[in-house]
Design a protein around this motif. Structure first.
Motif, PDB file in Angstrom:
ATOM      1  N   SER A 126       0.835  -1.210   0.000  1.00  0.00           N
ATOM      2  CA  SER A 126       0.000   0.000   0.000  1.00  0.00           C
ATOM      3  C   SER A 126       0.865   1.253   0.000  1.00  0.00           C
ATOM      4  O   SER A 126       0.608   2.210  -0.736  1.00  0.00           O
ATOM      5  CB  SER A 126      -0.914   0.003   1.225  1.00  0.00           C
ATOM      6  OG  SER A 126      -1.752  -1.120   1.215  1.00  0.00           O
ATOM      7  N   PHE A 127       1.905   1.271   0.840  1.00  0.00           N
ATOM      8  CA  PHE A 127       2.773   2.447   0.905  1.00  0.00           C
ATOM      9  C   PHE A 127       3.485   2.671  -0.428  1.00  0.00           C
ATOM     10  O   PHE A 127       3.526   3.793  -0.943  1.00  0.00           O
ATOM     11  CB  PHE A 127       3.808   2.280   2.029  1.00  0.00           C
ATOM     12  CG  PHE A 127       4.709   3.481   2.195  1.00  0.00           C
ATOM     13  CD1 PHE A 127       4.397   4.467   3.119  1.00  0.00           C
ATOM     14  CD2 PHE A 127       5.854   3.633   1.427  1.00  0.00           C
ATOM     15  CE1 PHE A 127       5.212   5.586   3.270  1.00  0.00           C
ATOM     16  CE2 PHE A 127       6.673   4.749   1.559  1.00  0.00           C
ATOM     17  CZ  PHE A 127       6.347   5.720   2.487  1.00  0.00           C
ATOM     18  N   GLY A 158       1.206   3.919  -3.017  1.00  0.00           N
ATOM     19  CA  GLY A 158       0.942   5.320  -2.724  1.00  0.00           C
ATOM     20  C   GLY A 158       2.092   6.213  -3.156  1.00  0.00           C
ATOM     21  O   GLY A 158       1.880   7.309  -3.696  1.00  0.00           O
ATOM     22  N   LEU A 159       3.308   5.737  -2.921  1.00  0.00           N
ATOM     23  CA  LEU A 159       4.486   6.515  -3.322  1.00  0.00           C
ATOM     24  C   LEU A 159       4.474   6.789  -4.829  1.00  0.00           C
ATOM     25  O   LEU A 159       4.665   7.936  -5.272  1.00  0.00           O
ATOM     26  CB  LEU A 159       5.752   5.757  -2.915  1.00  0.00           C
ATOM     27  CG  LEU A 159       7.105   6.458  -2.998  1.00  0.00           C
ATOM     28  CD1 LEU A 159       8.126   5.743  -2.124  1.00  0.00           C
ATOM     29  CD2 LEU A 159       7.644   6.567  -4.416  1.00  0.00           C
ATOM     30  N   GLY A 179       1.683   9.213  -5.605  1.00  0.00           N
ATOM     31  CA  GLY A 179       2.008  10.580  -5.193  1.00  0.00           C
ATOM     32  C   GLY A 179       2.941  11.262  -6.181  1.00  0.00           C
ATOM     33  O   GLY A 179       2.749  12.434  -6.546  1.00  0.00           O
ATOM     34  N   ILE A 194      -3.819   4.243   5.948  1.00  0.00           N
ATOM     35  CA  ILE A 194      -2.742   5.077   6.496  1.00  0.00           C
ATOM     36  C   ILE A 194      -1.459   4.887   5.685  1.00  0.00           C
ATOM     37  O   ILE A 194      -0.764   5.856   5.345  1.00  0.00           O
ATOM     38  CB  ILE A 194      -2.512   4.739   7.985  1.00  0.00           C
ATOM     39  CG1 ILE A 194      -3.713   5.211   8.810  1.00  0.00           C
ATOM     40  CG2 ILE A 194      -1.232   5.383   8.494  1.00  0.00           C
ATOM     41  CD1 ILE A 194      -3.692   4.752  10.252  1.00  0.00           C
ATOM     42  N   ALA A 195      -1.124   3.628   5.378  1.00  0.00           N
ATOM     43  CA  ALA A 195       0.086   3.361   4.605  1.00  0.00           C
ATOM     44  C   ALA A 195       0.005   4.016   3.230  1.00  0.00           C
ATOM     45  O   ALA A 195       0.975   4.610   2.745  1.00  0.00           O
ATOM     46  CB  ALA A 195       0.299   1.846   4.466  1.00  0.00           C
ATOM     47  N   LEU A 196      -1.176   3.927   2.610  1.00  0.00           N
ATOM     48  CA  LEU A 196      -1.358   4.535   1.284  1.00  0.00           C
ATOM     49  C   LEU A 196      -1.204   6.055   1.358  1.00  0.00           C
ATOM     50  O   LEU A 196      -0.500   6.666   0.538  1.00  0.00           O
ATOM     51  CB  LEU A 196      -2.736   4.163   0.740  1.00  0.00           C
ATOM     52  CG  LEU A 196      -3.033   4.573  -0.700  1.00  0.00           C
ATOM     53  CD1 LEU A 196      -2.275   3.684  -1.673  1.00  0.00           C
ATOM     54  CD2 LEU A 196      -4.530   4.495  -0.994  1.00  0.00           C
ATOM     55  N   ALA A 197      -1.837   6.672   2.365  1.00  0.00           N
ATOM     56  CA  ALA A 197      -1.751   8.131   2.499  1.00  0.00           C
ATOM     57  C   ALA A 197      -0.311   8.569   2.748  1.00  0.00           C
ATOM     58  O   ALA A 197       0.169   9.553   2.161  1.00  0.00           O
ATOM     59  CB  ALA A 197      -2.658   8.602   3.643  1.00  0.00           C
ATOM     60  N   ALA A 198       0.386   7.838   3.623  1.00  0.00           N
ATOM     61  CA  ALA A 198       1.785   8.171   3.893  1.00  0.00           C
ATOM     62  C   ALA A 198       2.613   8.024   2.617  1.00  0.00           C
ATOM     63  O   ALA A 198       3.485   8.858   2.326  1.00  0.00           O
ATOM     64  CB  ALA A 198       2.338   7.281   5.005  1.00  0.00           C
ATOM     65  N   GLY A 199       2.334   6.967   1.839  1.00  0.00           N
ATOM     66  CA  GLY A 199       3.057   6.768   0.591  1.00  0.00           C
ATOM     67  C   GLY A 199       2.825   7.893  -0.402  1.00  0.00           C
ATOM     68  O   GLY A 199       3.759   8.357  -1.054  1.00  0.00           O
ATOM     69  N   VAL A 200       1.574   8.358  -0.496  1.00  0.00           N
ATOM     70  CA  VAL A 200       1.260   9.453  -1.419  1.00  0.00           C
ATOM     71  C   VAL A 200       2.036  10.710  -1.025  1.00  0.00           C
ATOM     72  O   VAL A 200       2.656  11.372  -1.867  1.00  0.00           O
ATOM     73  CB  VAL A 200      -0.262   9.732  -1.444  1.00  0.00           C
ATOM     74  CG1 VAL A 200      -0.561  11.024  -2.182  1.00  0.00           C
ATOM     75  CG2 VAL A 200      -1.003   8.569  -2.115  1.00  0.00           C
ATOM     76  N   LEU A 201       2.034  11.039   0.269  1.00  0.00           N
ATOM     77  CA  LEU A 201       2.791  12.202   0.739  1.00  0.00           C
ATOM     78  C   LEU A 201       4.279  12.051   0.424  1.00  0.00           C
ATOM     79  O   LEU A 201       4.943  12.997  -0.025  1.00  0.00           O
ATOM     80  CB  LEU A 201       2.624  12.358   2.259  1.00  0.00           C
ATOM     81  CG  LEU A 201       1.337  12.955   2.791  1.00  0.00           C
ATOM     82  CD1 LEU A 201       1.348  12.916   4.321  1.00  0.00           C
ATOM     83  CD2 LEU A 201       1.181  14.391   2.309  1.00  0.00           C
ATOM     84  N   PHE A 202       4.783  10.855   0.694  1.00  0.00           N
ATOM     85  CA  PHE A 202       6.203  10.578   0.479  1.00  0.00           C
ATOM     86  C   PHE A 202       6.561  10.749  -0.999  1.00  0.00           C
ATOM     87  O   PHE A 202       7.546  11.430  -1.342  1.00  0.00           O
ATOM     88  CB  PHE A 202       6.516   9.149   0.943  1.00  0.00           C
ATOM     89  CG  PHE A 202       7.955   8.888   1.248  1.00  0.00           C
ATOM     90  CD1 PHE A 202       8.408   8.864   2.559  1.00  0.00           C
ATOM     91  CD2 PHE A 202       8.861   8.634   0.236  1.00  0.00           C
ATOM     92  CE1 PHE A 202       9.744   8.613   2.847  1.00  0.00           C
ATOM     93  CE2 PHE A 202      10.198   8.387   0.512  1.00  0.00           C
ATOM     94  CZ  PHE A 202      10.640   8.365   1.827  1.00  0.00           C
ATOM     95  N   GLY A 203       5.774  10.146  -1.875  1.00  0.00           N
ATOM     96  CA  GLY A 203       6.059  10.215  -3.311  1.00  0.00           C
ATOM     97  C   GLY A 203       5.923  11.622  -3.864  1.00  0.00           C
ATOM     98  O   GLY A 203       6.731  12.068  -4.683  1.00  0.00           O
ATOM     99  N   PHE A 204       4.901  12.337  -3.397  1.00  0.00           N
ATOM    100  CA  PHE A 204       4.727  13.731  -3.832  1.00  0.00           C
ATOM    101  C   PHE A 204       5.925  14.568  -3.365  1.00  0.00           C
ATOM    102  O   PHE A 204       6.442  15.406  -4.113  1.00  0.00           O
ATOM    103  CB  PHE A 204       3.417  14.298  -3.269  1.00  0.00           C
ATOM    104  CG  PHE A 204       2.979  15.583  -3.916  1.00  0.00           C
ATOM    105  CD1 PHE A 204       2.191  15.578  -5.064  1.00  0.00           C
ATOM    106  CD2 PHE A 204       3.364  16.813  -3.390  1.00  0.00           C
ATOM    107  CE1 PHE A 204       1.790  16.764  -5.664  1.00  0.00           C
ATOM    108  CE2 PHE A 204       2.972  18.004  -3.980  1.00  0.00           C
ATOM    109  CZ  PHE A 204       2.173  17.981  -5.123  1.00  0.00           C
TER     110      PHE A 204
END
Lengths: 148, 148
Positions: A58-59, A62-63, A66, B6-16
């Motif tokens: 998932s992370f 998401g990365l 993002g 949560i993991a997905l949201a953290a990943g999106v922030l990280f990748g952005f």
């Protein structure tokens, strides 16, 4: 050979700092939320080794999403690199995979989360990979004449 | 489900953050690591920004006994600074400086530089499997519960 630090070029402090804050926030969210360290190499190696915990997938998804969101919003800002030798990309990938596995982490796990926890192992690892990273980049650009 | 969100949201922030900071741009990384001549110090601010959030955040988390989801914080063991750690970090740094990718940025680069990113990631996964092929024991599972 040019002198070290002869001039500051292409300095983009605002976006670098803003991006760094987001990365720190992401790492904090992952730890506060589900108790996990945001170490990208550990997640990739863990997934390949078949370790449980779909949170890794998932992370990482998401990365990519993002980064994809940013590239969709500002497509011209991150152009694809052209003409960089394929062999060098593959050799670099092998070294990064082997090194992060043996050394238990990369820029995120050691450089951000480990240093953020004041881990002596991570401080030592970060000092070493920064030093060899500088050596490799200097040899690549000035010794081999590869790269911009 | 919440874990994945949560993991997905953290990943999106990280990748952005990786994209916004240009940490995902391998030429930017090489310009940071190559300290000879013109030097681009931007990426030091990425680590600085990330630590500015994560370090005080971790100090705050230390006073909690568990994350929002789950029973414990999964933190790496306080191990020795040994040859395996330092040797691994040295190899990782060499690979980082030879192409400009570490694991997170290579994943982010899938969205704008897929040719290089796919080659790098495939080689990185292969490199991560080498220690096991050589019969070295895995350290991926070495974790401990965090106790306050």
């Amino acid at each position: 050979m040019p002198a070290p630090f002869a001039a500051i070029v292409d300095f983009t402090p605002a976006t670098a700092l803003a991006g760094g804050l987001l990365i720190g926030l992401a790492a904090l969210l992952l730890l506060a939320g589900i108790g996990r360290i945001a170490g990208i190499s550990g997640m990739v190696h863990g997934l390949v080794a078949g370790e449980g915990g779909g949170w890794r997938l998932s992370f990482l998804l998401g990365l990519v999403a993002g980064a994809g969101l940013y590239v969709t919003l500002w497509p011209a800002d991150l152009p694809a690199r052209q003409g960089f030798p394929t062999l060098m990309v593959v050799v670099a990938g092998l070294l990064v995979g082997l090194g992060t596995r043996l050394g238990s982490g990369c820029t995120s796990g050691h450089g951000v989360c480990g240093i953020g926890r004041l881990s002596p192992r991570s401080l030592a690892a970060t000092a070493v990979f920064m030093a060899t990273g500088v050596i490799a980049a200097v040899v690549l650009r000035h010794g081999l004449g590869i790269g911009p | 489900m919440k874990t994945h969100a949560i993991a997905l949201a953290a990943g999106v922030l990280f990748g952005f953050g990786l994209a916004l900071s240009h940490m995902a741009d391998p030429n930017k990384v090489l310009a940071f690591l190559d300290i000879l001549g013109g030097w681009d110090p931007s990426l030091a601010l990425v680590m600085g920004g990330a630590l500015a959030v994560f370090m005080p955040g971790f100090a705050w988390l230390r006073r909690r006994s568990r994350p929002w989801i789950g029973d414990t914080f999964h933190l790496p063991a306080r191990g020795m600074i040994d040859r395996r750690l330092l040797g691994g970090a040295a190899l990782f740094g060499l690979g980082w400086g030879l192409a400009g990718y570490c694991p997170g940025p290579a994943l982010a680069a899938l969205t704008f530089n897929p040719r290089e990113a796919v080659m790098f990631l495939a080689a990185m996964i292969a490199g991560g499997l080498l220690p096991r092929l050589a019969g070295l024991p895995s350290r991926l599972r070495r974790r401990r519960m965090y106790q306050r």
